[in-house]
Design a protein around this motif. Structure first.
Motif, PDB file in Angstrom:
ATOM      1  N   ASP A  43      33.591  43.162 134.768  1.00  0.00           N
ATOM      2  CA  ASP A  43      34.025  41.988 133.979  1.00  0.00           C
ATOM      3  C   ASP A  43      32.927  41.092 133.400  1.00  0.00           C
ATOM      4  O   ASP A  43      31.973  40.751 134.106  1.00  0.00           O
ATOM      5  CB  ASP A  43      34.834  41.022 134.859  1.00  0.00           C
ATOM      6  CG  ASP A  43      35.896  41.693 135.666  1.00  0.00           C
ATOM      7  OD1 ASP A  43      36.062  42.900 135.566  1.00  0.00           O
ATOM      8  OD2 ASP A  43      36.552  40.972 136.426  1.00  0.00           O
ATOM      9  N   TRP A  67      30.913  50.738 141.531  1.00  0.00           N
ATOM     10  CA  TRP A  67      31.212  49.385 141.999  1.00  0.00           C
ATOM     11  C   TRP A  67      30.770  49.231 143.457  1.00  0.00           C
ATOM     12  O   TRP A  67      30.919  50.148 144.259  1.00  0.00           O
ATOM     13  CB  TRP A  67      32.722  49.152 141.872  1.00  0.00           C
ATOM     14  CG  TRP A  67      33.150  47.732 142.079  1.00  0.00           C
ATOM     15  CD1 TRP A  67      33.265  46.771 141.120  1.00  0.00           C
ATOM     16  CD2 TRP A  67      33.528  47.124 143.318  1.00  0.00           C
ATOM     17  NE1 TRP A  67      33.682  45.593 141.687  1.00  0.00           N
ATOM     18  CE2 TRP A  67      33.859  45.777 143.038  1.00  0.00           C
ATOM     19  CE3 TRP A  67      33.608  47.560 144.631  1.00  0.00           C
ATOM     20  CZ2 TRP A  67      34.269  44.881 144.015  1.00  0.00           C
ATOM     21  CZ3 TRP A  67      34.024  46.669 145.620  1.00  0.00           C
ATOM     22  CH2 TRP A  67      34.349  45.346 145.301  1.00  0.00           C
ATOM     23  N   SER A 103      34.579  37.503 139.933  1.00  0.00           N
ATOM     24  CA  SER A 103      34.558  36.946 138.580  1.00  0.00           C
ATOM     25  C   SER A 103      34.796  35.442 138.517  1.00  0.00           C
ATOM     26  O   SER A 103      35.429  34.858 139.403  1.00  0.00           O
ATOM     27  CB  SER A 103      35.602  37.646 137.722  1.00  0.00           C
ATOM     28  OG  SER A 103      35.126  38.918 137.385  1.00  0.00           O
ATOM     29  N   ARG A 170      41.889  34.611 142.721  1.00  0.00           N
ATOM     30  CA  ARG A 170      40.537  34.794 142.180  1.00  0.00           C
ATOM     31  C   ARG A 170      40.415  34.560 140.673  1.00  0.00           C
ATOM     32  O   ARG A 170      41.372  34.458 139.967  1.00  0.00           O
ATOM     33  CB  ARG A 170      40.051  36.203 142.498  1.00  0.00           C
ATOM     34  CG  ARG A 170      40.904  37.328 141.972  1.00  0.00           C
ATOM     35  CD  ARG A 170      40.292  38.685 142.380  1.00  0.00           C
ATOM     36  NE  ARG A 170      41.130  39.802 141.978  1.00  0.00           N
ATOM     37  CZ  ARG A 170      42.107  40.311 142.710  1.00  0.00           C
ATOM     38  NH1 ARG A 170      42.403  39.794 143.881  1.00  0.00           N
ATOM     39  NH2 ARG A 170      42.827  41.328 142.267  1.00  0.00           N
ATOM     40  N   ASP A 171      39.161  34.540 140.236  1.00  0.00           N
ATOM     41  CA  ASP A 171      38.732  34.522 138.840  1.00  0.00           C
ATOM     42  C   ASP A 171      38.983  33.172 138.151  1.00  0.00           C
ATOM     43  O   ASP A 171      39.718  33.083 137.154  1.00  0.00           O
ATOM     44  CB  ASP A 171      39.399  35.674 138.051  1.00  0.00           C
ATOM     45  CG  ASP A 171      39.285  37.018 138.761  1.00  0.00           C
ATOM     46  OD1 ASP A 171      38.322  37.193 139.537  1.00  0.00           O
ATOM     47  OD2 ASP A 171      40.139  37.902 138.543  1.00  0.00           O
ATOM     48  N   ALA A 288      39.756  42.610 131.379  1.00  0.00           N
ATOM     49  CA  ALA A 288      39.175  41.367 131.908  1.00  0.00           C
ATOM     50  C   ALA A 288      38.464  40.511 130.859  1.00  0.00           C
ATOM     51  O   ALA A 288      37.390  39.966 131.123  1.00  0.00           O
ATOM     52  CB  ALA A 288      38.195  41.702 133.048  1.00  0.00           C
TER      53      ALA A 288
HETATM   54  C1  FRU Z   1      38.833  42.538 137.473  1.00  0.00           C
HETATM   55  C2  FRU Z   1      38.393  42.261 138.893  1.00  0.00           C
HETATM   56  C3  FRU Z   1      38.496  40.776 139.208  1.00  0.00           C
HETATM   57  C4  FRU Z   1      37.517  40.598 140.308  1.00  0.00           C
HETATM   58  C5  FRU Z   1      36.413  41.567 139.914  1.00  0.00           C
HETATM   59  C6  FRU Z   1      35.718  42.231 141.068  1.00  0.00           C
HETATM   60  O1  FRU Z   1      38.277  43.672 136.924  1.00  0.00           O
HETATM   61  O2  FRU Z   1      39.160  43.030 139.788  1.00  0.00           O
HETATM   62  O3  FRU Z   1      39.791  40.328 139.537  1.00  0.00           O
HETATM   63  O4  FRU Z   1      37.050  39.291 140.388  1.00  0.00           O
HETATM   64  O5  FRU Z   1      37.019  42.555 139.122  1.00  0.00           O
HETATM   65  O6  FRU Z   1      34.608  42.947 140.624  1.00  0.00           O
END
Ligand code: FRU
Length: 497
Positions: A43, A67, A103, A170-171, A288
């Motif tokens: 993201d 990841w 994120s 989150r985010d 994202a």
């Molecule tokens: C979206 C996500 C977010 C999270 C991040 C983790 O792609 O799943 O919700 O913060 O990636 O890398």
């Protein structure tokens, strides 16, 4: 601002990435799309203006092409096209984010650059219980070094509505209004479906919960990730990335999507009234997205040009992951338009143009080829069922864009792009030719190619299809074809960045 002392963990990442950046050749990267400095990127994060420059952070695992524990990588630009790598901004080095710095967003406040992100708490307590939570945190910096706030986390599961998830929380996306700061963050309601929570603060540290801005009731996926909320023309747009969606015709596709929820917003009651929903991108790789507003009032959106569900790794590059071209959003007749930032046009060179070219068979046009190009194709006569453009083409490989005039359907297809995994390769969307007074129908296509990707902007940004593909640079041909007769105008530029 006091001198910032970075953790040993962050310093180690910075050393690794500095060495890697100098060793990875620029020719193995996209020329004008941001790609990961080294290792994995997902993201976009912290897309913001700070001291007059555009900063873009990203989810980052510099240690491998997959990841892993999330860091924040960092870069900046003056024009959204040329990006300069900066040292990684954050590592998961605190008790409240040891499971990852997920994120978030950024804002300039009192001369400081303030980052908002989700800290992942993932640990086993003395009694053996698993403590997993997501909390919202801040870090302040000067555009290069960032110091996590001693009072972190600033929003926790204690401050969510009854029944909302503390594990999927989150985010955060922050912005400023006349009467204070606002923030939206993704969560799940008691029924398990995604929702967006709205908060307000005077000082960026103490946050008051205001309302549930909107939520899925199962019709638009489960967890809503990476929310953003802004006005565009007379509408308010809630931009979210739902997980676990189901396809509805060509409008959505299964799995992870990014969608625009159009609506109206009543500020005094903090209520958003949803009126319409569309996909943000109809291609294979887009997720994202996040926006910023420039000082001249433009709303610019950038997305991760990859998909969680159909992701595949190239095995010959030392980086994995790239962003889309930042896109300017506008609204016309109640419909969001996306176009590449205007700044890209100054990098156009070597114009090649064909006007009124009749296509009746497989056709190659002199001077129309390349993998780092801006290609515009207008179809002005439609005596065919199918019209196609093969690009990134040679004897072995091709990417295919095909228009079915009977069904008014555009297909992007990477089946022959050398993939050796059985990932999704094809996606379709409706595309109606425009009817311009007296001149008949015209379908306008603009393809931005940048070594390993294509973004197809249709009818001046009415819809977009984005896709990555990893084929050798020798596959740089472009071939037009039809089963009838088409008339086209073509303009091609090389993009020299
Ligand atoms: C979206 C996500 C977010 C999270 C991040 C983790 O792609 O799943 O919700 O913060 O990636 O890398």
């Amino acid at each position: 601002m006091e001198k910032i002392i970075n953790s040993a963990q962050l310093e180690q990442v910075r050393t690794i990435e500095q060495k890697a950046i100098s060793e990875i050749s620029m020719e193995s990267r996209p020329a004008y799309h941001l790609s990961s400095p080294v290792g994995w990127m997902n993201d976009p994060n912290g897309f913001s203006v700070y001291r007059g420059e555009y900063h873009l952070f990203f989810q980052y695992h510099p240690f491998s092409n997959v990841w892993g524990p999330m860091h924040w990588g960092h870069c900046k630009s003056n024009d959204f096209v040329k990006w300069e790598y900066l040292p990684a901004a954050m590592a998961p080095d605190e008790s409240y984010d040891a499971g990852g710095c997920y994120s978030g967003s950024a804002i300039e406040a009192a001369g400081e650059h303030v980052l908002f992100y989700t800290g992942i708490i993932d640990r086993y307590l003395e009694d053996g219980a698993h403590d997993y939570r997501q909390v919202q945190c801040i870090a302040k910096g000067n555009g290069i070094d960032y110091c996590k706030y001693a009072g972190n986390p600033v929003i926790t599961g204690e401050n969510v509505p009854e029944g909302s998830s503390k594990e999927d929380f989150r985010d955060p996306k922050v912005w400023k209004e006349e009467d204070g700061y606002y923030l939206v963050v993704g969560s799940r309601a008691e029924d398990g479906y995604g929702q967006v929570l709205l908060y307000r603060s005077d000082d960026l540290k103490k946050w008051e919960f205001l309302s549930v801005l909107d939520q899925s009731r199962g019709e638009y996926g489960k967890m809503w990730e990476c929310p953003d909320f802004f006005s565009l023309g007379n509408a308010y747009i809630l931009l979210v990335s739902p997980q676990n969606m189901r396809a509805k015709g060509y409008e959505f596709h299964n799995g992870n999507n990014a969608i625009f929820l159009y609506g109206s917003y009543d500020r005094p009651t903090h209520k958003f009234e949803r009126e319409k929903i569309t996909s943000a991108d109809y291609g294979l790789d887009f997720y994202a997205p996040q926006t910023l507003q420039t000082s001249d009032g433009r709303r610019i959106m950038v997305g991760w040009m990859q998909s969680w569900d159909a992701k595949f790794m190239n095995d010959f590059l030392d980086w994995s992951g790239m962003m889309t071209i930042p896109r300017e959003l506008s609204i016309k007749n109640g419909q969001i338009y996306q176009n590449p930032v205007g700044e890209l046009e100054k990098y156009r060179k070597s114009k090649v143009e064909y006007i009124g070219k009749e296509i009746t068979e497989t056709t190659v046009l002199d001077g129309v080829s390349g993998r780092i190009i801006d290609l515009q194709v207008e179809i002005t006569e439609f005596h065919f069922h199918h019209f196609s453009i093969q690009f990134a083409y040679n004897d072995e490989y091709e990417m295919l864009l095909q228009y079915n005039y009977i069904r008014k359907c555009l297909t992007i297809d990477r089946t022959q792009s050398g993939l050796i995994r059985d990932v999704v390769c094809r996606r379709k969307m409706t595309a109606q030719p425009l009817v311009s007074g007296g001149l008949g129908e015209v379908l306008k296509l603009r393809l931005l190619l940048d070594r390993y990707s294509v973004e197809v902007f249709v009818n001046e940004g009415e819809k977009v299809m984005s896709s990555v593909f990893y084929t050798p640079m020798e596959a740089d041909g472009i071939v037009f074809d039809t089963d009838g007769t088409a008339c086209i105008n073509v303009i091609k530029y090389d993009l020299c960045v």
